[in-house]
Design a protein around this motif. Structure first.
Motif, PDB file in Angstrom:
ATOM      1  N   GLY A  51       0.832  -1.192   0.000  1.00 13.70           N
ATOM      2  CA  GLY A  51       0.000   0.000   0.000  1.00 13.70           C
ATOM      3  C   GLY A  51       0.865   1.240   0.000  1.00 13.70           C
ATOM      4  O   GLY A  51       2.026   1.211   0.404  1.00 13.70           O
ATOM      5  N   LYS A  52       0.291   2.340  -0.438  1.00 12.89           N
ATOM      6  CA  LYS A  52       1.063   3.571  -0.570  1.00 12.89           C
ATOM      7  C   LYS A  52       1.545   4.098   0.777  1.00 12.89           C
ATOM      8  O   LYS A  52       2.648   4.571   0.900  1.00 12.89           O
ATOM      9  CB  LYS A  52       0.238   4.632  -1.289  1.00 12.89           C
ATOM     10  N   LYS A  53       0.708   4.001   1.792  1.00 11.55           N
ATOM     11  CA  LYS A  53       1.098   4.532   3.094  1.00 11.55           C
ATOM     12  C   LYS A  53       2.357   3.830   3.603  1.00 11.55           C
ATOM     13  O   LYS A  53       3.303   4.469   4.033  1.00 11.55           O
ATOM     14  CB  LYS A  53      -0.046   4.387   4.088  1.00 11.55           C
ATOM     15  N   ASN A  54       2.377   2.496   3.564  1.00  7.96           N
ATOM     16  CA  ASN A  54       3.546   1.765   4.023  1.00  7.96           C
ATOM     17  C   ASN A  54       4.748   2.016   3.118  1.00  7.96           C
ATOM     18  O   ASN A  54       5.869   2.016   3.579  1.00  7.96           O
ATOM     19  CB  ASN A  54       3.240   0.278   4.131  1.00  7.96           C
ATOM     20  N   GLY A  55       4.504   2.173   1.817  1.00  3.91           N
ATOM     21  CA  GLY A  55       5.592   2.497   0.894  1.00  3.91           C
ATOM     22  C   GLY A  55       6.258   3.803   1.275  1.00  3.91           C
ATOM     23  O   GLY A  55       7.476   3.933   1.224  1.00  3.91           O
ATOM     24  N   ARG A  56       5.458   4.787   1.688  1.00  2.00           N
ATOM     25  CA  ARG A  56       6.020   6.074   2.118  1.00  2.00           C
ATOM     26  C   ARG A  56       6.838   5.911   3.386  1.00  2.00           C
ATOM     27  O   ARG A  56       7.864   6.554   3.562  1.00  2.00           O
ATOM     28  CB  ARG A  56       4.897   7.087   2.334  1.00  2.00           C
ATOM     29  N   ILE A  57       6.393   5.033   4.268  1.00  2.00           N
ATOM     30  CA  ILE A  57       7.134   4.782   5.506  1.00  2.00           C
ATOM     31  C   ILE A  57       8.495   4.179   5.171  1.00  2.00           C
ATOM     32  O   ILE A  57       9.513   4.574   5.730  1.00  2.00           O
ATOM     33  CB  ILE A  57       6.326   3.860   6.453  1.00  2.00           C
ATOM     34  N   VAL A  58       8.517   3.222   4.250  1.00  2.00           N
ATOM     35  CA  VAL A  58       9.777   2.588   3.848  1.00  2.00           C
ATOM     36  C   VAL A  58      10.717   3.634   3.267  1.00  2.00           C
ATOM     37  O   VAL A  58      11.901   3.685   3.609  1.00  2.00           O
ATOM     38  CB  VAL A  58       9.518   1.446   2.831  1.00  2.00           C
ATOM     39  N   LEU A  59      10.200   4.494   2.387  1.00  2.00           N
ATOM     40  CA  LEU A  59      11.046   5.539   1.791  1.00  2.00           C
ATOM     41  C   LEU A  59      11.548   6.516   2.851  1.00  2.00           C
ATOM     42  O   LEU A  59      12.699   6.952   2.806  1.00  2.00           O
ATOM     43  CB  LEU A  59      10.287   6.277   0.689  1.00  2.00           C
ATOM     44  N   LYS A  60      10.695   6.861   3.793  1.00  2.00           N
ATOM     45  CA  LYS A  60      11.129   7.766   4.864  1.00  2.00           C
ATOM     46  C   LYS A  60      12.239   7.113   5.703  1.00  2.00           C
ATOM     47  O   LYS A  60      13.243   7.755   6.009  1.00  2.00           O
ATOM     48  CB  LYS A  60       9.941   8.150   5.746  1.00  2.00           C
ATOM     49  N   GLU A  61      12.060   5.837   6.048  1.00  2.00           N
ATOM     50  CA  GLU A  61      13.080   5.132   6.823  1.00  2.00           C
ATOM     51  C   GLU A  61      14.378   5.008   6.032  1.00  2.00           C
ATOM     52  O   GLU A  61      15.470   5.145   6.592  1.00  2.00           O
ATOM     53  CB  GLU A  61      12.570   3.753   7.236  1.00  2.00           C
ATOM     54  N   LEU A  62      14.264   4.784   4.737  1.00  2.00           N
ATOM     55  CA  LEU A  62      15.451   4.717   3.887  1.00  2.00           C
ATOM     56  C   LEU A  62      16.158   6.067   3.861  1.00  2.00           C
ATOM     57  O   LEU A  62      17.381   6.141   3.973  1.00  2.00           O
ATOM     58  CB  LEU A  62      15.063   4.281   2.472  1.00  2.00           C
ATOM     59  N   SER A  63      15.397   7.143   3.753  1.00  2.00           N
ATOM     60  CA  SER A  63      15.989   8.488   3.753  1.00  2.00           C
ATOM     61  C   SER A  63      16.694   8.787   5.070  1.00  2.00           C
ATOM     62  O   SER A  63      17.786   9.355   5.083  1.00  2.00           O
ATOM     63  CB  SER A  63      14.903   9.541   3.502  1.00  2.00           C
ATOM     64  N   VAL A  64      16.070   8.389   6.167  1.00  2.00           N
ATOM     65  CA  VAL A  64      16.684   8.604   7.485  1.00  2.00           C
ATOM     66  C   VAL A  64      17.989   7.820   7.588  1.00  2.00           C
ATOM     67  O   VAL A  64      19.007   8.343   8.054  1.00  2.00           O
ATOM     68  CB  VAL A  64      15.698   8.218   8.622  1.00  2.00           C
ATOM     69  N   ALA A  65      17.985   6.566   7.120  1.00  2.00           N
ATOM     70  CA  ALA A  65      19.199   5.742   7.168  1.00  2.00           C
ATOM     71  C   ALA A  65      20.296   6.351   6.306  1.00  2.00           C
ATOM     72  O   ALA A  65      21.468   6.386   6.711  1.00  2.00           O
ATOM     73  CB  ALA A  65      18.884   4.319   6.701  1.00  2.00           C
ATOM     74  N   MET A  66      19.934   6.844   5.121  1.00  2.00           N
ATOM     75  CA  MET A  66      20.933   7.467   4.247  1.00  2.00           C
ATOM     76  C   MET A  66      21.499   8.737   4.891  1.00  2.00           C
ATOM     77  O   MET A  66      22.702   9.003   4.796  1.00  2.00           O
ATOM     78  CB  MET A  66      20.306   7.782   2.885  1.00  2.00           C
ATOM     79  N   GLU A  67      20.669   9.523   5.539  1.00  2.00           N
ATOM     80  CA  GLU A  67      21.127  10.742   6.221  1.00  2.00           C
ATOM     81  C   GLU A  67      22.097  10.392   7.348  1.00  2.00           C
ATOM     82  O   GLU A  67      23.116  11.056   7.531  1.00  2.00           O
ATOM     83  CB  GLU A  67      19.932  11.527   6.776  1.00  2.00           C
ATOM     84  N   GLU A  68      21.802   9.327   8.100  1.00  2.00           N
ATOM     85  CA  GLU A  68      22.695   8.896   9.182  1.00  2.00           C
ATOM     86  C   GLU A  68      24.059   8.487   8.636  1.00  2.00           C
ATOM     87  O   GLU A  68      25.094   8.874   9.186  1.00  2.00           O
ATOM     88  CB  GLU A  68      22.074   7.727   9.961  1.00  2.00           C
ATOM     89  N   ILE A  69      24.056   7.731   7.548  1.00  2.00           N
ATOM     90  CA  ILE A  69      25.320   7.315   6.939  1.00  2.00           C
ATOM     91  C   ILE A  69      26.092   8.541   6.458  1.00  2.00           C
ATOM     92  O   ILE A  69      27.298   8.651   6.668  1.00  2.00           O
ATOM     93  CB  ILE A  69      25.077   6.329   5.783  1.00  2.00           C
ATOM     94  N   TYR A  70      25.390   9.470   5.831  1.00  2.00           N
ATOM     95  CA  TYR A  70      26.057  10.696   5.355  1.00  2.00           C
ATOM     96  C   TYR A  70      26.694  11.443   6.530  1.00  2.00           C
ATOM     97  O   TYR A  70      27.854  11.849   6.449  1.00  2.00           O
ATOM     98  CB  TYR A  70      25.068  11.609   4.624  1.00  2.00           C
ATOM     99  N   GLN A  71      25.931  11.625   7.602  1.00  2.00           N
ATOM    100  CA  GLN A  71      26.451  12.371   8.751  1.00  2.00           C
ATOM    101  C   GLN A  71      27.651  11.664   9.381  1.00  2.00           C
ATOM    102  O   GLN A  71      28.611  12.310   9.785  1.00  2.00           O
ATOM    103  CB  GLN A  71      25.353  12.586   9.805  1.00  2.00           C
ATOM    104  N   GLU A  72      27.613  10.325   9.445  1.00  2.00           N
ATOM    105  CA  GLU A  72      28.708   9.573  10.058  1.00  2.00           C
ATOM    106  C   GLU A  72      29.946   9.499   9.179  1.00  2.00           C
ATOM    107  O   GLU A  72      31.066   9.526   9.676  1.00  2.00           O
ATOM    108  CB  GLU A  72      28.240   8.144  10.375  1.00  2.00           C
ATOM    109  N   GLU A  73      29.763   9.381   7.863  1.00  2.00           N
ATOM    110  CA  GLU A  73      30.880   9.090   6.970  1.00  2.00           C
ATOM    111  C   GLU A  73      31.358  10.264   6.125  1.00  2.00           C
ATOM    112  O   GLU A  73      32.537  10.338   5.787  1.00  2.00           O
ATOM    113  CB  GLU A  73      30.505   7.935   6.026  1.00  2.00           C
TER     114      GLU A  73
END
Length: 169
Positions: free
Chosen positions: A94-116
């Motif tokens: 469903g679209k709602k859960n898809g948005r959650i996955v994308l948001k979590e992916l964005s958060v994970a990418m931001e964390e990696i960027y900040q750390e590395e």
């Protein structure tokens, strides 16, 4: 393609799976076919499934994966992980859960960027201190025209640099 099962025979699909397991997109190359009796590189052409076993098993797939891993180790110096991205628990289509996955992916990418890769204020201050020192040395040397300025350019200036990037002056 879901219609492949109706268009192609099951044994052809299984052999295509073996060929797929030999492909490495990072080097854009097929690994050697582990079922060939010959070491003749001319016989390593993709699409030649004649040497593949007629009935494909998990062991055959593993041999192809091992051949690809060996090639990757030789050419890349490492074997990429093949971990699939897993949906969070409780995920339903469903679209709602898809948005959650994308948001979590964005958060994970931001964390990696900040750390590395993010450049800290301390690194920015050190780079400015280097630039300032070089500019003062240029000015005091008397070898350059009056008013000569030293400026930062490249990745350190445009924000694409990392803490390990060089300092272009």
């Amino acid at each position: 393609n879901d219609a492949n099962q109706f268009l192609l025979k099951r044994d052809i699909l299984a052999k295509m799976r073996l060929e797929y397991e030999l492909w490495c997109p990072l080097v854009e190359k097929f690994a050697p076919n582990p079922f060939l009796a010959s070491n003749n590189k001319a016989s390593w052409l993709p699409g030649d499934v004649s040497a593949f076993p007629h009935s494909v098993t998990k062991d055959h797939i593993s041999k192809c994966e091992e051949s690809r891993a060996k090639m990757q180790q030789e050419l890349l110096g490492f074997v990429p992980r093949q971990n699939p991205v897993k949906a969070p628990q409780g995920h339903r289509k469903g679209k709602k859960n898809g948005r959650i996955v994308l948001k979590e992916l964005s958060v994970a990418m931001e964390e990696i960027y900040q750390e590395e890769y993010a450049v800290s204020d301390e690194v920015w201050k050190r780079r400015e201190a280097v630039r300032s020192t070089v500019e003062r040395t240029v000015t005091e040397s008397g070898e350059f025209p009056p008013g000569t300025k030293v400026t930062v350019f490249g990745s350190s200036a445009n924000g694409f640099g990392s803490p390990n990037s060089d300092l272009d002056l």
